[in-house]
Design a protein around this motif. Structure first.
Motif, mmCIF file in Angstrom:
data_model
loop_
_atom_site.group_PDB
_atom_site.id
_atom_site.type_symbol
_atom_site.label_atom_id
_atom_site.label_comp_id
_atom_site.label_asym_id
_atom_site.label_seq_id
_atom_site.Cartn_x
_atom_site.Cartn_y
_atom_site.Cartn_z
ATOM 1 N N ALA A 41 0.835 -1.202 0.000
ATOM 2 C CA ALA A 41 0.000 0.000 0.000
ATOM 3 C C ALA A 41 0.869 1.252 0.000
ATOM 4 C CB ALA A 41 -0.942 -0.010 1.207
ATOM 5 N N GLN A 52 -5.617 6.545 -4.039
ATOM 6 C CA GLN A 52 -5.977 5.436 -3.171
ATOM 7 C C GLN A 52 -6.999 4.506 -3.819
ATOM 8 O OE1 GLN A 52 -6.975 6.542 0.825
ATOM 9 N NE2 GLN A 52 -4.904 7.202 1.290
ATOM 10 N N ALA A 56 -6.250 0.629 -4.373
ATOM 11 C CA ALA A 56 -7.146 -0.363 -3.772
ATOM 12 C C ALA A 56 -7.572 -1.400 -4.806
ATOM 13 C CB ALA A 56 -8.367 0.328 -3.175
ATOM 14 N N LEU A 66 -7.493 0.006 2.055
ATOM 15 C CA LEU A 66 -6.225 0.561 1.557
ATOM 16 C C LEU A 66 -5.801 1.752 2.411
ATOM 17 C CD1 LEU A 66 -4.721 2.805 -0.516
ATOM 18 C CD2 LEU A 66 -4.077 0.387 -0.723
#
Length: 91
Positions: A41, A52, A56, A66
């Motif tokens: 991540a 993000q 994810a 995430l």
């Protein structure tokens, strides 16, 4: 009882298994474990600059999961840098 952990897609691997302050033996350092999904991540969001939501999708998790992984990873890295702890990469 909680839900089972969703399998995460992890493509990147750390260059080394640990990072530690110079000049201090490992036996004298506190160790902080960075999980493989936290590492991935952090790599996707902070190193590759992915949003993000896109990160994810790449990992096969929700955006909230995430975000939680990134937050935990950043906290661990900051703790090691500020407090002189060894950061251990879990595979």
């Amino acid at each position: 009882m909680g839900r089972n952990k969703i399998p995460r897609v992890i493509c990147g691997k750390p260059a080394d298994s640990c990072f530690k302050p110079n000049g201090i033996p490992m036996s004298q350092l506190e160790h902080i474990d960075l999980a493989a999904d936290e590492f991935e991540a952090l790599r996707l969001v902070d190193l590759q600059g992915m949003h993000q939501q896109d990160a994810a999708v790449a990992m096969g998790v929700s955006r909230q999961t995430l975000a939680n992984l990134v937050k935990a990873a950043r906290l661990k890295v900051a703790d090691c840098l500020v407090n002189g702890k060894a950061l251990m990469m879990c595979h």
